[in-house]
Design a protein around this motif. Structure first.
Motif, PDB file in Angstrom:
ATOM      1  N   ALA A  15       0.850  -1.197   0.000  1.00 32.13           N
ATOM      2  CA  ALA A  15       0.000   0.000   0.000  1.00 32.13           C
ATOM      3  C   ALA A  15       0.884   1.244   0.000  1.00 32.13           C
ATOM      4  N   ASP A  16       0.290   2.352  -0.375  1.00 32.70           N
ATOM      5  CA  ASP A  16       0.989   3.638  -0.415  1.00 32.70           C
ATOM      6  C   ASP A  16       0.573   4.449   0.806  1.00 32.70           C
ATOM      7  N   PRO A  17       1.502   4.865   1.671  1.00 30.83           N
ATOM      8  CA  PRO A  17       1.107   5.642   2.851  1.00 30.83           C
ATOM      9  C   PRO A  17       0.313   6.891   2.502  1.00 30.83           C
ATOM     10  N   ALA A  18       0.620   7.521   1.386  1.00 35.30           N
ATOM     11  CA  ALA A  18      -0.083   8.748   0.997  1.00 35.30           C
ATOM     12  C   ALA A  18      -1.569   8.497   0.763  1.00 35.30           C
ATOM     13  N   GLU A  19      -1.923   7.273   0.421  1.00 36.98           N
ATOM     14  CA  GLU A  19      -3.328   6.937   0.163  1.00 36.98           C
ATOM     15  C   GLU A  19      -4.148   6.939   1.446  1.00 36.98           C
ATOM     16  N   PHE A  20      -3.479   6.759   2.590  1.00 34.90           N
ATOM     17  CA  PHE A  20      -4.194   6.612   3.850  1.00 34.90           C
ATOM     18  C   PHE A  20      -4.045   7.807   4.777  1.00 34.90           C
ATOM     19  N   GLY A  21      -3.160   8.729   4.465  1.00 35.01           N
ATOM     20  CA  GLY A  21      -3.066   9.952   5.240  1.00 35.01           C
ATOM     21  C   GLY A  21      -1.874  10.001   6.161  1.00 35.01           C
ATOM     22  N   ARG A  22      -1.775  11.122   6.875  1.00 33.93           N
ATOM     23  CA  ARG A  22      -0.572  11.430   7.660  1.00 33.93           C
ATOM     24  C   ARG A  22      -0.354  10.501   8.834  1.00 33.93           C
ATOM     25  N   ASP A  23      -1.385   9.774   9.258  1.00 34.59           N
ATOM     26  CA  ASP A  23      -1.243   8.907  10.423  1.00 34.59           C
ATOM     27  C   ASP A  23      -0.661   7.539  10.082  1.00 34.59           C
ATOM     28  N   TYR A  24      -0.359   7.311   8.816  1.00 30.74           N
ATOM     29  CA  TYR A  24       0.174   6.021   8.384  1.00 30.74           C
ATOM     30  C   TYR A  24       1.626   6.173   7.958  1.00 30.74           C
ATOM     31  N   ARG A  25       2.382   5.098   8.134  1.00 33.17           N
ATOM     32  CA  ARG A  25       3.791   5.101   7.772  1.00 33.17           C
ATOM     33  C   ARG A  25       4.143   3.785   7.096  1.00 33.17           C
ATOM     34  N   ALA A  26       5.266   3.772   6.413  1.00 36.13           N
ATOM     35  CA  ALA A  26       5.738   2.554   5.762  1.00 36.13           C
ATOM     36  C   ALA A  26       6.259   1.588   6.810  1.00 36.13           C
ATOM     37  N   GLY A  27       5.843   0.338   6.710  1.00 30.64           N
ATOM     38  CA  GLY A  27       6.327  -0.706   7.591  1.00 30.64           C
ATOM     39  C   GLY A  27       7.246  -1.645   6.842  1.00 30.64           C
ATOM     40  N   THR A  28       7.531  -2.778   7.443  1.00 26.84           N
ATOM     41  CA  THR A  28       8.450  -3.726   6.810  1.00 26.84           C
ATOM     42  C   THR A  28       7.854  -4.351   5.555  1.00 26.84           C
TER      43      THR A  28
END
Length: 288
Positions: free
Chosen positions: A74-87
Motif C-alpha cells: 500500500a501507499d502511505p499517501a493513500e491513507f493519510g498522515r497517520d500512516y507510515r511505511a512498515g516492513t
C-alpha cells in the motif's frame, strides 16, 4: 506507548476486499442522503446523522484498518498522515496518534468508562423529544413540514403529566425554555461524565461520535457498526416523538399510552445491550 507487537499483515487482495466491503456497506446509507441533498430535500429521520454530527459522508466512506494491521504493497499517501511505511507495507502510527490526541482520547475514554459503570435507566420514555416541542407554535417546530400526532395542548399535557427524566446534555440543550424546569436534572457539559448512563438513547447514539473521533485508532468497520446502531436508535427516537411520520413509513410508538411505553422500554433495553458491546470495543481500542 503501545506494546510492540508484530502487526497482522494483509495482502493486497485481503485489504482491498475489506475496503470494498466497507464502501459498499456505507453506500447503502450515503446514496439516498446525497441524492436528497442534491434535490434540496430534507428527511427528518434519515438525514439526522449527517447533519447533527460533524463526520462527513466522505469520511464515513473512507476505509482504514485500525491499529495493529499492516497493508502489503500500500501507499502511505493513500491513507493519510497517520500512516507510515512498515516492513511489508503500510501501518498506522498508533503511538504518534495517541500522543497527538492524548487529551481528547483521555476525555472520551473517561466518559465511556463512567457510562459503562452505571446501571441503565429505562424510565424516560422518549419525553426528551416532546420537551423539544413543548409550548412551541407550528412555525417554531424544528420539523414543521410534518404534523404533530396530537394537538399542541395535548402534547404539552403529556409532557406535564409524564414529566421529563433526561440525563443527556446534548438532548437537554434543545429543550424549549419552558420545558427545561420540568426536567428532573439540569445536565451540563461539565457534569456530562457524572450524568451519562447506558440506557440513554442519545448516549448510545453518540457512540458513533466517539468512534469517529477516535479514528483511525478504531477501524472503519467499527465506526460503521456504531453508525448502524445510531440509525436504528434515531428511528425509535422519532417514532416515539410527537411528530406524525407515518407517511414516511415510521408508525408511531405511542409513548403517551401504557402499551407504547412498554414497547419503547423493550426497544431501549435491546439498544442498551448492543451499545454495551460497542462501548467495550471502543474502550479496548484505546487502552489506558
Amino acid at each position: 506507548m503501545t506494546a510492540a507487537l508484530a502487526p497482522a499483515v494483509l495482502d493486497v487482495a485481503q485489504w482491498q476486499a475489506r475496503r470494498r466491503a466497507h464502501e459498499e456497506r456505507v453506500d447503502v446509507w450515503l446514496t439516498p442522503h446525497l441524492a436528497r441533498r442534491r434535490r434540496g430535500e430534507r428527511h427528518p429521520v434519515a438525514d439526522f446523522l449527517f447533519t447533527y454530527y460533524s463526520h462527513r459522508p466522505a469520511q464515513l466512506r473512507r476505509w482504514h484498518p485500525g491499529p495493529g494491521v499492516e497493508l502489503r504493497d500500500a501507499d502511505p499517501a493513500e491513507f493519510g498522515r497517520d500512516y507510515r511505511a512498515g516492513t511489508a507495507g503500510v501501518t498506522l502510527d498508533t503511538d504518534g496518534v495517541r500522543e497527538r490526541r492524548a487529551e481528547s482520547i483521555t476525555w472520551i475514554r473517561s466518559l465511556l468508562t463512567a457510562t459503562r459503570g452505571r446501571a441503565p435507566h429505562f424510565g424516560c420514555f422518549g419525553m426528551h423529544e416532546w420537551a423539544m416541542v413543548y409550548r412551541q407554535t407550528r412555525e417554531e417546530l424544528r420539523h414543521n413540514a410534518w404534523p404533530l400526532r396530537l394537538s399542541a395542548e395535548r402534547t404539552a399535557a403529556v409532557v406535564e403529566e409524564r414529566g421529563v427524566r433526561c440525563s443527556h446534555f446534548d438532548a437537554f440543550r434543545f429543550f424549549t425554555p419552558p420545558a427545561r424546569p420540568l426536567n428532573l436534572l439540569t445536565p451540563t457539559r461539565e457534569t456530562q461524565h457524572a450524568h451519562e448512563q447506558p440506557g440513554c438513547l442519545h448516549a448510545n447514539m453518540d457512540l458513533y461520535k466517539w468512534a469517529y473521533k477516535l479514528s483511525p485508532l478504531v477501524s472503519s468497520e467499527l465506526v460503521a457498526d456504531a453508525f448502524d446502531l445510531a440509525r436504528d436508535i434515531r428511528t425509535l427516537d422519532m417514532r416515539a416523538s410527537p411528530y406524525d411520520l407515518a407517511a414516511l413509513g415510521y408508525p408511531p410508538v405511542r409513548v403517551e399510552t401504557p402499551d407504547g411505553r412498554a414497547e419503547y422500554a423493550a426497544a431501549q433495553r435491546a439498544f442498551t445491550e448492543r451499545a454495551a458491546m460497542l462501548r467495550d470495543r471502543l474502550l479496548a481500542a484505546v487502552p489506558a
